[in-house]
Design a protein around this motif. Structure first.
Motif, PDB file in Angstrom:
ATOM      1  N   UNK A 116       0.827  -1.212   0.000  1.00  0.00           N
ATOM      2  CA  UNK A 116       0.000   0.000   0.000  1.00  0.00           C
ATOM      3  C   UNK A 116       0.852   1.248   0.000  1.00  0.00           C
ATOM      4  N   UNK A 117       1.994   1.198   0.718  1.00  0.00           N
ATOM      5  CA  UNK A 117       2.848   2.390   0.699  1.00  0.00           C
ATOM      6  C   UNK A 117       3.382   2.600  -0.716  1.00  0.00           C
ATOM      7  N   UNK A 118       3.612   1.508  -1.446  1.00  0.00           N
ATOM      8  CA  UNK A 118       4.042   1.608  -2.847  1.00  0.00           C
ATOM      9  C   UNK A 118       2.913   2.178  -3.700  1.00  0.00           C
ATOM     10  N   UNK A 119       1.678   1.667  -3.478  1.00  0.00           N
ATOM     11  CA  UNK A 119       0.532   2.119  -4.261  1.00  0.00           C
ATOM     12  C   UNK A 119       0.258   3.604  -4.018  1.00  0.00           C
ATOM     13  N   UNK A 120       0.529   4.084  -2.797  1.00  0.00           N
ATOM     14  CA  UNK A 120       0.148   5.455  -2.443  1.00  0.00           C
ATOM     15  C   UNK A 120       0.860   6.501  -3.292  1.00  0.00           C
ATOM     16  N   UNK A 121       1.944   6.114  -3.994  1.00  0.00           N
ATOM     17  CA  UNK A 121       2.638   7.102  -4.823  1.00  0.00           C
ATOM     18  C   UNK A 121       1.820   7.484  -6.059  1.00  0.00           C
ATOM     19  N   UNK A 122       0.919   6.608  -6.459  1.00  0.00           N
ATOM     20  CA  UNK A 122       0.138   6.912  -7.658  1.00  0.00           C
ATOM     21  C   UNK A 122      -0.843   8.052  -7.453  1.00  0.00           C
ATOM     22  N   UNK A 128      -0.282   9.623 -12.762  1.00  0.00           N
ATOM     23  CA  UNK A 128       0.494   9.731 -14.003  1.00  0.00           C
ATOM     24  C   UNK A 128       1.638   8.720 -13.966  1.00  0.00           C
ATOM     25  N   UNK A 129       2.401   8.689 -15.061  1.00  0.00           N
ATOM     26  CA  UNK A 129       3.525   7.749 -15.099  1.00  0.00           C
ATOM     27  C   UNK A 129       4.614   8.155 -14.114  1.00  0.00           C
ATOM     28  N   UNK A 130       4.603   9.439 -13.744  1.00  0.00           N
ATOM     29  CA  UNK A 130       5.552   9.878 -12.732  1.00  0.00           C
ATOM     30  C   UNK A 130       5.346   9.120 -11.422  1.00  0.00           C
ATOM     31  N   UNK A 131       4.060   8.847 -11.132  1.00  0.00           N
ATOM     32  CA  UNK A 131       3.740   8.109  -9.916  1.00  0.00           C
ATOM     33  C   UNK A 131       4.324   6.720  -9.948  1.00  0.00           C
ATOM     34  N   UNK A 135       7.109   5.311  -7.366  1.00  0.00           N
ATOM     35  CA  UNK A 135       6.826   4.063  -6.662  1.00  0.00           C
ATOM     36  C   UNK A 135       7.960   3.069  -6.819  1.00  0.00           C
ATOM     37  N   UNK A 136       8.468   2.964  -8.078  1.00  0.00           N
ATOM     38  CA  UNK A 136       9.563   2.026  -8.329  1.00  0.00           C
ATOM     39  C   UNK A 136      10.808   2.430  -7.542  1.00  0.00           C
ATOM     40  N   UNK A 137      11.111   3.752  -7.528  1.00  0.00           N
ATOM     41  CA  UNK A 137      12.273   4.216  -6.765  1.00  0.00           C
ATOM     42  C   UNK A 137      12.106   3.875  -5.297  1.00  0.00           C
TER      43      UNK A 137
END
Lengths: 407, 270
Positions: A116-122, A128-131, A135-137
């Protein structure tokens, strides 16, 4: 800050807290109620819904539909977990273990928290693709933390507990009454003597093999066999090396006498693949154009190797050797049958005499814990071993950085 | 019995010899080369004139670099290479079994496409060739002579002990030429020596080639036709492993005999 970002931030904070809680429960094996897990997962799921719906209401596009789907999955996990029995008994499947439901609950909290912490970047980046990129970083950084965490934990543990035991007497005195009193001076000397001898034996063997593989051997069956053999040697458990050393060096070569030389030979076999591989890599890193240039000037192949290929790869070769030696310094299994006797052996007195070494001393102290008061000495020995191995590796890094060659 | 064996050995040791006409430094006769099963050079017959610059041109993959590397047997380092036919250098067969590659390479120096100085000091780069060949020379003299010959002396005379990799690309290439001169070769092979350099460095190297041909025989591979026209006395045009046309540079560029050559030179393909 906009509402969208606030919700995303809230999701991030909640997930991190849930993940930490899950980790804490797993680490302490504290018993946990179903509702602690379900509650936190439901909270995460509600936040996901909120974020998706808020995005739809403010922008009227449906990029947020996946986060709503994700929220539903989390909700499902929370709901279905109630059917996990109190104790999952695996014995009917001939696996003799029982897993309590607490384990599953804390495991779900950890995994769903990280996800969920990964998902929260979106939502934070407006779907956007920035999210996706942040998230990947985030996941990459997280894996670095997970990698370093055990290291720091171990270091912290050993340093805090071993610090008090390291005194001048501990470093310079003989081992008295099985390590309960006195110091570890003979073991330090023994370890140092053994690893230096190992280095002397392994360097020519490893570098020679590497030169053959990298420079002379043509790609064919022989090379494949040698490389596979080296790889198998690297994968062999160290206890096998130890038993081989006992069966071959001690029993056949040295008449049943455990000695420094037998131990060093065994450790040399253990470190040979590490040295060979790093030396081969270092040799291969020298560009082929330099070999061509040297050959075109009328140099023979051996002159080329000696004067053009080896000098720039020397830092790499030395680094590999030192890393291998660092590994050898900490090994117990290969030396316990070949080189060391129990505590009272004294300082090294000859190539064909047994010695005492730090890892084996640590093992014998550990066996005494509970019978005698040796725990502080054991921690101090562990710290000392750690310092020696880290020191060796540090010197390898310094050598590499100082003489690094660019082409 | 022993005498017979000795005789046999002697027979084998003797290198095939022919006498080349005056003015011809090297010559290939019916030379073919295979990489595995691909025939990369097909029956090449070419004469390299002494103290002249011979350029080899042709589209990519036509075998011009391969041919060049045959003159000092650099192709020996590739496992799957097989050759047929002869290359004569001063009447000796380069590809004879008893010929020593090391001797050949001492006589035939080479400059590569990419500047490849050793990661040593500038002076040691030049002295290296003398060192590996046990030449009885003064280091300082050789370094000065070669650097002057390669028109690099003025630029680097104050920093001879610096690492050669600190030089610029053009300087590195001239250093490589100077390095090749140190072993006192008779022929210098250049494999697209300017392809990694800017126009100013290229002009310097081209001037240098003009100077070098007084003392040496130069063979240069280039994919730059203007360069071939500027620096060479003779030009060979190769296409798909075959030597299509060989002659004086002026003739090749002004009145090519073959249609294929004309097409390539006028830029209609390649």
């Amino acid at each position: 800050m906009s509402g969208r970002k606030l919700i995303a931030l809230w999701l991030f904070v909640v997930s991190v807290v849930v993940a930490l809680m899950g980790f804490w429960f797993m680490a302490t094996r504290a018993s946990m109620d179903y509702w602690v897990m379900a509650g936190s997962l439901i909270l995460i799921s509600i936040t996901c819904y909120l974020s998706g719906v808020h995005h739809y209401l403010t922008t009227k596009n449906r990029h947020g539909r996946y986060i709503i789907l994700y929220g539903s999955v989390v909700l499902m996990v929370a709901g279905l977990s109630i059917y996990i029995p109190d104790v999952l008994d695996l014995r009917p499947w001939e696996i003799y273990t029982r897993i309590p439901s607490d384990f599953f609950f804390s495991f779900f909290m950890l995994i769903i928290g990280i996800l969920s912490s990964y998902v929260s970047f979106r939502p934070f980046h407006n779907f956007t693709k920035e999210g996706a990129q942040s998230g990947a970083y985030y996941i990459i950084h997280l894996s670095i933390i997970f990698t370093l965490f055990p290291l720091f934990l171990i270091m912290f543990n050993i340093i805090t507990r071993g610090m008090g035991g390291i005194t001048w007497e501990f470093l310079t005195e003989d081992i008295v009454s099985m390590g309960e009193k006195g110091g570890v001076y003979p073991a330090i000397l023994g370890t140092l003597a053994m690893i230096s001898l190992t280095a002397i034996i392994v360097l020519p063997l490893g570098v020679g093999t590497a030169i053959y593989l990298a420079e002379y051997a043509r790609k064919g069956l022989a090379v494949r066999v040698i490389r596979t053999a080296v790889n198998i040697l690297q994968g062999t458990p160290s206890i096998v090396h130890g038993l081989f050393g006992y069966a071959f060096f001690v029993l056949i070569l040295f008449n049943g006498q455990k000695c420094l030389l037998a131990g060093a030979l065994t450790l040399a076999i253990l470190t040979l693949p590490i040295v060979t591989r790093s030396a081969e890599e270092a040799l291969n890193a020298v560009p082929g154009e330099l070999r061509d240039a040297s050959l075109a000037l009328g140099a023979t192949k051996w002159q080329t190797i000696k004067k053009v290929v080896i000098p720039p790869s020397m830092p790499g070769i030395l680094t590999g050797t030192v890393l291998g030696i660092g590994r050898a310094a900490g090994e117990t299994a290969p030396i316990m049958f070949t080189a060391v006797y129990f505590s009272g052996t004294g300082t090294p007195s000859g190539l064909l005499r047994p010695i005492m070494a730090l890892p084996y001393h640590l093992l014998s102290l550990y066996r005494l814990v509970g019978y005698r008061d040796v725990e502080p000495q054991a921690w101090a020995t562990a710290l000392l071993l750690l310092i020696i191995v880290l020191g060796i590796n540090l010197s390898a890094i310094i050598v590499r950085e100082k003489y690094r060659q660019r082409f | 019995m022993i005498n017979k064996v000795l005789e046999l050995l002697k027979e084998e040791k003797a290198c095939q010899r022919i006498s080349l006409p005056p003015g011809i430094k090297a010559k290939t006769s019916g030379f073919s080369l295979w990489y595995g099963s691909t025939k990369a050079l097909k029956d090449i017959n070419i004469e390299i004139k002494e103290n002249k610059v011979t350029a080899i041109i042709g589209p990519s993959g036509c075998g011009k670099s391969t041919l060049l590397r045959c003159f000092n047997r650099m192709n020996d380092t590739i496992v799957s290479v097989r050759t047929e036919g002869n290359i004569w250098l001063d009447g000796y067969d380069i590809y004879d079994d008893v010929t020593d590659c090391v001797d050949i390479r001492r006589k035939v120096g080479m400059v590569f496409q990419k500047p490849n100085p050793f990661p040593f000091s500038i002076a040691n780069n030049i002295y290296y060739g003398c060192q590996v060949n046990d030449m009885d020379v003064e280091k300082d003299e050789v370094v000065e002579r070669c650097l002057k010959q390669a028109a690099l002396w003025e630029e680097v005379k104050d920093r001879l002990s610096e690492n050669a990799l600190s030089l610029s690309g053009g300087q590195q290439q001239r250093l490589c030429i100077a390095r090749a001169l140190a072993i006192e070769p008779e022929v210098i092979l250049m494999d697209e020596p300017c392809s990694a350099l800017d126009p100013i460095a290229t002009a310097k190297i081209e001037d240098l080639i003009h100077e070098l041909k007084k003392d040496y025989t130069v063979v240069i591979v280039t994919h730059n036709m203007q360069q071939a026209a500027r620096v060479s006395d003779y030009t060979a045009y190769m296409y798909l492993g075959e030597l299509i046309e060989f002659g004086k540079t002026k003739q090749i560029f002004e009145k090519p005999r073959e249609e294929n050559t004309e097409k390539y030179i006028t830029g209609r393909f390649g």
